[in-house]
Design a protein around this motif. Sequence first.
Motif, PDB file in Angstrom:
ATOM      1  N   ARG A 103      56.313 -31.826 -12.761  1.00  0.00           N
ATOM      2  CA  ARG A 103      56.224 -32.015 -13.908  1.00  0.00           C
ATOM      3  C   ARG A 103      57.340 -33.124 -14.338  1.00  0.00           C
ATOM      4  NH1 ARG A 103      54.682 -26.193 -14.543  1.00  0.00           N
ATOM      5  NH2 ARG A 103      56.496 -25.426 -14.915  1.00  0.00           N
ATOM      6  N   LEU A 104      58.280 -33.110 -13.836  1.00  0.00           N
ATOM      7  CA  LEU A 104      59.584 -33.970 -14.276  1.00  0.00           C
ATOM      8  C   LEU A 104      59.428 -35.362 -13.719  1.00  0.00           C
ATOM      9  CD1 LEU A 104      62.541 -34.314 -14.952  1.00  0.00           C
ATOM     10  CD2 LEU A 104      62.951 -34.349 -13.058  1.00  0.00           C
ATOM     11  N   ARG A 105      58.422 -35.205 -12.347  1.00  0.00           N
ATOM     12  CA  ARG A 105      58.095 -36.526 -11.780  1.00  0.00           C
ATOM     13  C   ARG A 105      56.917 -36.908 -13.240  1.00  0.00           C
ATOM     14  NH1 ARG A 105      56.174 -35.988  -6.392  1.00  0.00           N
ATOM     15  NH2 ARG A 105      56.008 -38.335  -5.813  1.00  0.00           N
ATOM     16  N   VAL A 106      55.919 -36.419 -13.338  1.00  0.00           N
ATOM     17  CA  VAL A 106      55.140 -36.530 -14.024  1.00  0.00           C
ATOM     18  C   VAL A 106      55.137 -37.405 -15.595  1.00  0.00           C
ATOM     19  CG1 VAL A 106      53.423 -36.047 -16.023  1.00  0.00           C
ATOM     20  CG2 VAL A 106      52.527 -35.182 -14.109  1.00  0.00           C
ATOM     21  N   VAL A 107      56.688 -36.827 -16.241  1.00  0.00           N
ATOM     22  CA  VAL A 107      56.948 -37.037 -17.464  1.00  0.00           C
ATOM     23  C   VAL A 107      57.182 -38.538 -17.456  1.00  0.00           C
ATOM     24  CG1 VAL A 107      59.073 -37.087 -18.841  1.00  0.00           C
ATOM     25  CG2 VAL A 107      57.351 -34.789 -18.972  1.00  0.00           C
ATOM     26  N   ARG A 108      58.534 -38.456 -16.504  1.00  0.00           N
ATOM     27  CA  ARG A 108      59.119 -39.868 -15.990  1.00  0.00           C
ATOM     28  C   ARG A 108      58.224 -41.082 -15.749  1.00  0.00           C
ATOM     29  NH1 ARG A 108      63.537 -40.032 -11.279  1.00  0.00           N
ATOM     30  NH2 ARG A 108      63.947 -41.588 -12.857  1.00  0.00           N
ATOM     31  N   LEU A 109      57.187 -40.308 -14.532  1.00  0.00           N
ATOM     32  CA  LEU A 109      55.794 -41.931 -14.771  1.00  0.00           C
ATOM     33  C   LEU A 109      55.286 -42.372 -16.313  1.00  0.00           C
ATOM     34  CD1 LEU A 109      54.107 -42.865 -12.797  1.00  0.00           C
ATOM     35  CD2 LEU A 109      52.372 -41.151 -12.914  1.00  0.00           C
ATOM     36  N   LEU A 110      55.283 -41.398 -17.222  1.00  0.00           N
ATOM     37  CA  LEU A 110      54.585 -41.610 -18.247  1.00  0.00           C
ATOM     38  C   LEU A 110      55.312 -41.999 -18.874  1.00  0.00           C
ATOM     39  CD1 LEU A 110      52.549 -38.799 -18.876  1.00  0.00           C
ATOM     40  CD2 LEU A 110      51.786 -40.883 -18.281  1.00  0.00           C
ATOM     41  N   VAL A 111      57.093 -42.635 -18.716  1.00  0.00           N
ATOM     42  CA  VAL A 111      57.964 -43.423 -19.522  1.00  0.00           C
ATOM     43  C   VAL A 111      57.695 -44.414 -19.157  1.00  0.00           C
ATOM     44  CG1 VAL A 111      60.306 -43.043 -20.031  1.00  0.00           C
ATOM     45  CG2 VAL A 111      59.464 -40.663 -20.326  1.00  0.00           C
ATOM     46  N   ARG A 112      57.792 -44.486 -17.507  1.00  0.00           N
ATOM     47  CA  ARG A 112      57.374 -45.903 -17.820  1.00  0.00           C
ATOM     48  C   ARG A 112      55.814 -46.501 -17.623  1.00  0.00           C
ATOM     49  NH1 ARG A 112      59.829 -43.462 -12.774  1.00  0.00           N
ATOM     50  NH2 ARG A 112      57.201 -43.619 -12.100  1.00  0.00           N
ATOM     51  N   ALA A 113      54.958 -45.554 -17.803  1.00  0.00           N
ATOM     52  CA  ALA A 113      53.818 -46.021 -18.243  1.00  0.00           C
ATOM     53  C   ALA A 113      54.200 -47.029 -19.596  1.00  0.00           C
ATOM     54  CB  ALA A 113      52.679 -45.058 -18.031  1.00  0.00           C
ATOM     55  N   GLY A 114      54.206 -46.746 -20.652  1.00  0.00           N
ATOM     56  CA  GLY A 114      54.961 -46.866 -22.081  1.00  0.00           C
ATOM     57  C   GLY A 114      54.162 -45.868 -22.843  1.00  0.00           C
ATOM     58  N   PRO A 115      53.409 -46.538 -23.881  1.00  0.00           N
ATOM     59  CA  PRO A 115      52.852 -46.090 -24.549  1.00  0.00           C
ATOM     60  C   PRO A 115      51.251 -45.861 -24.107  1.00  0.00           C
ATOM     61  CG  PRO A 115      54.137 -47.960 -26.585  1.00  0.00           C
ATOM     62  CD  PRO A 115      54.685 -47.676 -24.913  1.00  0.00           C
ATOM     63  N   ASP A 116      50.885 -46.583 -23.372  1.00  0.00           N
ATOM     64  CA  ASP A 116      49.499 -46.701 -23.335  1.00  0.00           C
ATOM     65  C   ASP A 116      48.388 -45.683 -22.202  1.00  0.00           C
ATOM     66  OD1 ASP A 116      48.635 -49.279 -24.978  1.00  0.00           O
ATOM     67  OD2 ASP A 116      48.937 -50.553 -23.188  1.00  0.00           O
ATOM     68  N   GLY A 117      50.142 -45.377 -21.324  1.00  0.00           N
ATOM     69  CA  GLY A 117      49.901 -44.560 -21.255  1.00  0.00           C
ATOM     70  C   GLY A 117      49.043 -44.164 -19.753  1.00  0.00           C
ATOM     71  N   MET A 118      48.267 -43.690 -18.833  1.00  0.00           N
ATOM     72  CA  MET A 118      47.712 -43.047 -18.120  1.00  0.00           C
ATOM     73  C   MET A 118      46.392 -42.391 -18.124  1.00  0.00           C
ATOM     74  SD  MET A 118      50.810 -43.667 -15.346  1.00  0.00           S
ATOM     75  CE  MET A 118      49.724 -43.739 -13.866  1.00  0.00           C
ATOM     76  N   ALA A 119      45.954 -42.772 -17.172  1.00  0.00           N
ATOM     77  CA  ALA A 119      44.151 -41.511 -17.129  1.00  0.00           C
ATOM     78  C   ALA A 119      44.807 -40.828 -16.084  1.00  0.00           C
ATOM     79  CB  ALA A 119      43.579 -42.372 -16.069  1.00  0.00           C
ATOM     80  N   ALA A 120      44.139 -39.243 -16.465  1.00  0.00           N
ATOM     81  CA  ALA A 120      45.153 -37.857 -15.600  1.00  0.00           C
ATOM     82  C   ALA A 120      44.105 -38.583 -13.805  1.00  0.00           C
ATOM     83  CB  ALA A 120      43.527 -36.999 -15.956  1.00  0.00           C
TER      84      ALA A 120
END
Length: 119
Positions: A18-35
């Motif tokens: 979960r920590l890795r997911v949050v860090r990944l999504l922070v880097r992805a920016g407001p557009d986010g990422m597909a699951a």
Amino acid sequence: MNEAQALAAFAALSQETRLRVVRLLVRAGPDGMAAGAIGEALGGATTSRLSFHLTHLEHAGLIRSRREGRFIIYSAVYPALAGLVGFLLKNCCQGHPEICAPALAALTCACDSDLTESV
């Protein structure tokens, strides 16, 4: 952010995936990422395992999801993450701003170094 919200956020972040997911999504920016892209970035996490972690983070208010066609896109909730940092630093200086200066300095340069680390 109140104490109950902070506790829920910290509980969600206390697990490695979960920590890795949050860090990944922070880097992805407001557009986010597909699951699916999140799963690939995490080394091929199974759909059910990833869904469990994403749901946990969403319930903690740290990420949100939206549907785009056939895809579910996840993105970080920046105000919640900022609120968590604010919760930690609130009243930390007790009238002595030099106490919090190192923590605040680390936040101002985080965009340059910490977020470029690998997931």
